[in-house]
Motif scaffolding. Sequence first.
Motif, mmCIF file in Angstrom:
data_model
loop_
_atom_site.group_PDB
_atom_site.id
_atom_site.type_symbol
_atom_site.label_atom_id
_atom_site.label_comp_id
_atom_site.label_asym_id
_atom_site.label_seq_id
_atom_site.Cartn_x
_atom_site.Cartn_y
_atom_site.Cartn_z
ATOM 1 N N MET A 479 0.814 -1.221 0.000
ATOM 2 C CA MET A 479 0.000 0.000 0.000
ATOM 3 C C MET A 479 0.848 1.271 0.000
ATOM 4 S SD MET A 479 -3.165 -0.133 -0.364
ATOM 5 C CE MET A 479 -4.362 -1.436 -0.593
ATOM 6 N N TYR A 480 2.048 1.172 0.576
ATOM 7 C CA TYR A 480 2.938 2.345 0.578
ATOM 8 C C TYR A 480 3.296 2.708 -0.865
ATOM 9 C CZ TYR A 480 6.790 5.436 1.941
ATOM 10 O OH TYR A 480 7.604 6.519 2.129
ATOM 11 N N GLY A 481 3.489 1.672 -1.703
ATOM 12 C CA GLY A 481 3.801 1.895 -3.113
ATOM 13 C C GLY A 481 2.698 2.674 -3.813
ATOM 14 N N ILE A 482 1.435 2.333 -3.494
ATOM 15 C CA ILE A 482 0.317 3.031 -4.132
ATOM 16 C C ILE A 482 0.246 4.489 -3.661
ATOM 17 C CG2 ILE A 482 -2.207 3.105 -4.303
ATOM 18 C CD1 ILE A 482 -2.102 0.020 -4.229
ATOM 19 N N ALA A 483 0.507 4.694 -2.361
ATOM 20 C CA ALA A 483 0.484 6.072 -1.831
ATOM 21 C C ALA A 483 1.552 6.929 -2.487
ATOM 22 C CB ALA A 483 0.669 6.051 -0.308
ATOM 23 N N VAL A 484 2.777 6.381 -2.663
ATOM 24 C CA VAL A 484 3.822 7.207 -3.286
ATOM 25 C C VAL A 484 3.599 7.328 -4.802
ATOM 26 C CG1 VAL A 484 5.605 6.942 -1.513
ATOM 27 C CG2 VAL A 484 5.515 5.300 -3.401
ATOM 28 N N ALA A 485 2.897 6.353 -5.413
ATOM 29 C CA ALA A 485 2.540 6.503 -6.837
ATOM 30 C C ALA A 485 1.586 7.693 -7.001
ATOM 31 C CB ALA A 485 1.884 5.229 -7.354
ATOM 32 N N ALA A 486 0.637 7.821 -6.042
ATOM 33 C CA ALA A 486 -0.273 8.979 -6.069
ATOM 34 C C ALA A 486 0.513 10.271 -5.896
ATOM 35 C CB ALA A 486 -1.312 8.847 -4.959
ATOM 36 N N LEU A 487 1.500 10.235 -4.991
ATOM 37 C CA LEU A 487 2.333 11.431 -4.785
ATOM 38 C C LEU A 487 3.163 11.729 -6.026
ATOM 39 C CD1 LEU A 487 3.544 11.233 -1.113
ATOM 40 C CD2 LEU A 487 2.422 13.160 -2.198
ATOM 41 N N GLY A 488 3.575 10.675 -6.740
ATOM 42 C CA GLY A 488 4.309 10.880 -7.989
ATOM 43 C C GLY A 488 3.442 11.628 -8.990
ATOM 44 N N MET A 489 2.172 11.195 -9.083
ATOM 45 C CA MET A 489 1.244 11.859 -10.004
ATOM 46 C C MET A 489 1.038 13.319 -9.607
ATOM 47 S SD MET A 489 -2.439 10.337 -11.176
ATOM 48 C CE MET A 489 -2.016 8.761 -11.839
ATOM 49 N N LEU A 490 1.072 13.575 -8.296
ATOM 50 C CA LEU A 490 0.823 14.938 -7.802
ATOM 51 C C LEU A 490 2.106 15.738 -7.585
ATOM 52 C CD1 LEU A 490 -1.868 13.969 -5.170
ATOM 53 C CD2 LEU A 490 -2.274 15.413 -7.161
ATOM 54 N N SER A 491 3.279 15.123 -7.891
ATOM 55 C CA SER A 491 4.533 15.814 -7.565
ATOM 56 C C SER A 491 4.719 17.058 -8.425
ATOM 57 C CB SER A 491 5.721 14.866 -7.742
ATOM 58 O OG SER A 491 5.741 14.384 -9.072
ATOM 59 N N THR A 492 4.102 17.055 -9.623
ATOM 60 C CA THR A 492 4.229 18.239 -10.484
ATOM 61 C C THR A 492 2.968 19.100 -10.358
ATOM 62 O OG1 THR A 492 3.421 16.877 -12.294
ATOM 63 C CG2 THR A 492 5.783 17.144 -12.142
ATOM 64 N N ILE A 493 2.406 19.137 -9.149
ATOM 65 C CA ILE A 493 1.135 19.835 -8.900
ATOM 66 C C ILE A 493 1.228 21.322 -9.225
ATOM 67 C CG2 ILE A 493 1.674 20.184 -6.449
ATOM 68 C CD1 ILE A 493 -1.223 19.859 -5.764
ATOM 69 N N ALA A 494 2.411 21.938 -8.995
ATOM 70 C CA ALA A 494 2.538 23.380 -9.239
ATOM 71 C C ALA A 494 2.345 23.684 -10.723
ATOM 72 C CB ALA A 494 3.892 23.880 -8.752
ATOM 73 N N THR A 495 2.966 22.865 -11.586
ATOM 74 C CA THR A 495 2.802 23.054 -13.036
ATOM 75 C C THR A 495 1.375 22.715 -13.460
ATOM 76 O OG1 THR A 495 5.116 22.606 -13.497
ATOM 77 C CG2 THR A 495 3.595 22.255 -15.297
ATOM 78 N N GLY A 496 0.843 21.608 -12.927
ATOM 79 C CA GLY A 496 -0.523 21.202 -13.271
ATOM 80 C C GLY A 496 -1.533 22.293 -12.951
ATOM 81 N N LEU A 497 -1.372 22.902 -11.780
ATOM 82 C CA LEU A 497 -2.304 23.958 -11.368
ATOM 83 C C LEU A 497 -2.109 25.225 -12.182
ATOM 84 C CD1 LEU A 497 -2.620 23.713 -7.523
ATOM 85 C CD2 LEU A 497 -4.474 23.956 -9.140
ATOM 86 N N ALA A 498 -0.856 25.521 -12.541
ATOM 87 C CA ALA A 498 -0.592 26.717 -13.352
ATOM 88 C C ALA A 498 -1.324 26.593 -14.688
ATOM 89 C CB ALA A 498 0.906 26.874 -13.577
ATOM 90 N N ILE A 499 -1.233 25.388 -15.287
ATOM 91 C CA ILE A 499 -1.900 25.141 -16.568
ATOM 92 C C ILE A 499 -3.413 25.209 -16.392
ATOM 93 C CG2 ILE A 499 -2.319 23.358 -18.308
ATOM 94 C CD1 ILE A 499 0.516 22.378 -17.844
ATOM 95 N N ASP A 500 -3.865 24.695 -15.254
ATOM 96 C CA ASP A 500 -5.295 24.623 -15.011
ATOM 97 C C ASP A 500 -5.895 26.003 -14.758
ATOM 98 O OD1 ASP A 500 -6.922 22.160 -14.835
ATOM 99 O OD2 ASP A 500 -7.762 23.303 -13.185
ATOM 100 N N ALA A 501 -5.200 26.806 -13.945
ATOM 101 C CA ALA A 501 -5.716 28.138 -13.602
ATOM 102 C C ALA A 501 -5.629 29.084 -14.799
ATOM 103 C CB ALA A 501 -4.920 28.711 -12.430
ATOM 104 N N TYR A 502 -4.715 28.780 -15.709
ATOM 105 C CA TYR A 502 -4.571 29.593 -16.920
ATOM 106 C C TYR A 502 -5.887 29.640 -17.714
ATOM 107 C CZ TYR A 502 -3.757 29.801 -21.957
ATOM 108 O OH TYR A 502 -3.888 30.062 -23.278
ATOM 109 N N GLY A 503 -6.628 28.500 -17.705
ATOM 110 C CA GLY A 503 -7.870 28.407 -18.488
ATOM 111 C C GLY A 503 -8.926 29.434 -18.090
#
Length: 765
Positions: A479-503
């Motif tokens: 389960m720790y692997g799944i939690a850090v996989a989720a964190l991997g997906m969210l690790s670039t959250i700053a860029t993801g949000l920048a792109i999202d808020a741009y819309g």
Amino acid sequence: MGAVILPDLGTEILIPVCAVIGIAFALFQWLLVSKVKLTAGREVTADASGKNGYNDSLIEEEEGINDHNVVLKCAEIQNAISEGATSFLFTMYYYVGIFMVAFAVLIFLFLGSVEGFSTKEQPCTYDETKLCKPALATALFSTISFVLGGITSVISGFLGMKIATYANARTTLEARKGVGKAFITAFRSGAVMGFLLAANGLLVLFITINLFKIYYGDDWGGLFEAITGYGLGGSSMALFGRVGGGIYTKAADVGADLVGKVERNIPEDDPRNPAVIADNVGDNVGDIAGMGSDLFGSYAEASCAALVVASISSFGVNHEFTAMLFPLIISSVGIIVCLLTTLFATDFFEIKLVKEIEPALKKQLVISTALMTIGIAIVSWIALPSSFTIFNFGEQKVVKNWQLFLCVAVGLWAGLIIGFVTEYYTSNAYSPVQDVADSCRTGAATNVIFGLALGYKSVIIPIFAIAISIFVSFSFAAMYGIAVAALGMLSTIATGLAIDAYGPISDNAGGIAEMAGMSHRIRERTDALDAAGNTTAAIGKGFAIGSAALVSLALFGAFVSRAGIATVDVLTPRVFIGLLVGAMLPYWFSAMTMKSVGSAALKMVEEVRRQFNTIPGLMEGTAKPDYHTCVKISTDASIKEMIPPGALVMLTPLIVGIFFGVETLSGVLAGSLVSGVQIAISASNTGGAWDNAKKYIEAGASEHARTLGPKGSDPHKAAVIGDTIGDPLKDTSGPSLNILIKLMAVESLVFAPFFATHGGLLFKI
């Protein structure tokens, strides 16, 4: 086991320093945006690199439009949007604040009663031979972290909304100098929100852990169990932000479109439309404040899930501080990676043409993912021992550091795949959306059929991506692997949000250009920015849903461990009835949110019609509409309507846990996860595709699109109907569902000690 290269002191310095760099970078971007002046007179914009800083002769002067009036008008409209958004958020936070206090008391009472409010030390949950802090302490600290998570979530959403309403008119004014300038202003503003949110979330969590450690000392199991409240606080605020904001924005949007475009045949964002300000306010409260809180919630919960599992693994048992905080170190490196990635969009490459906008945004995702992979590899090497054990449902599993690197990387790349698949199904550059647009030839019915089919089909690849990342990460590190996989997906959250808020910022900029009466050339530029923003918003929703699936599965694993369930057996009736009910919940929730949008839109349509019929000179443009009433209708409706869906999500785990026990609850969580993800992806993509099919016809950029247009033609009217149906799907129901699946899981985890001790009343009779 092998020692860790990075010393504990290094971790204590690295995490807060990265967070502070993120906040400083956000403020620096804000400073650059603020150099675009909202006062009349010749405009000078400065830029760090100087290349965007020269004075162009304004298009307006060539076209002979009075520059002075346009700027004043933009400032006035921006002010109205900002006021509307602020007043809505304050009204919402007032009600949410009351809920927060009530729920905090509930957490304290429920968790405190586990050991009958005793203050004596108790045998530890996972190791009976040792003594741990009393349940009362966990109750108190869980309550504190819940409040902290809620406040951080609220601040994240509010700051995002403030910068968006600050930047929208500035983006409009910059569009007079070319599409590149406007893009940079909108993107920088998005980056302000992305970095503030990522850095704030990280910093508050890090400080909280260190303060709690003073009391807990060596009892890390208790410490990180108390920290789970942080994720619950973040997500419960996000639920109300997403649902309330989503109802607000779509009630205004549907009302404005139905009367304005379909009945009165006036263009989108026409200042004669009474609902136009409410519509633009809605973009900020739904897509910015709601999205910000949502992704913050995902981030907080993924961190909490990973920390809880780590605290009962070798990291926690042997008190290895650096390895224990591995989830936070991933996020710290993510901030630095996103900072470098942002410079690619704003400073290293300059956008000159409309067709370069979308590729530039997509490059952001690819660059951040590639750089982050290198970052994770380095972090896994310096912050983890070469081999260690991870708690796996009662036994310890030996894991190597390279395996954990692969877990994070698989989550990261799965996020990118989901992003690109979403883009393929929702961008009007590709055949799926063009087919939907083409189906408008025969009317709205075929448009709806094609759109629904597209949404269902778009679920296939994202689900495989999520399934593979779950299989790989669970095989390597449970389960720790799944939690850090989720964190991997969210690790670039700053860029993801920048792109999202741009819309939404670009969307608002287009609205302001239309309302201020700027030339059609400027509206074309803002439309191009907005069309790219629509696709990237869909990509952002894809990320949010994918990460929510991984996060809630990790939380589910932590809940099962904490509640002491040996196995979740689907064949036992207790679990199976839970599965059925859980799978039904997303439908119930979607029904509530869509009906709320429908009834709020009904009130809006009546008000807009009333104003067109009773205010003389409104259609001719000689009289001003009453914007304020429409803003008030949206605000009142969304506050009233967000309570039932919110109550459904918050009360279900409590009722099931107390009356039916932890086994049935585990079934409910699994069922809601499985069905919620599918509905969320299909709803978001169907809505996005209908929206872009309409824009495809309106833009008339290709020969095919011109045969369907122009605006006002029968195929265009059919496309507008599809877009209106898709609005609540893509902006209310779809995005709120990912909060439903995460929030029920994190709430169950927080209350797990209480359910395990006192739950299942009906089966005890």
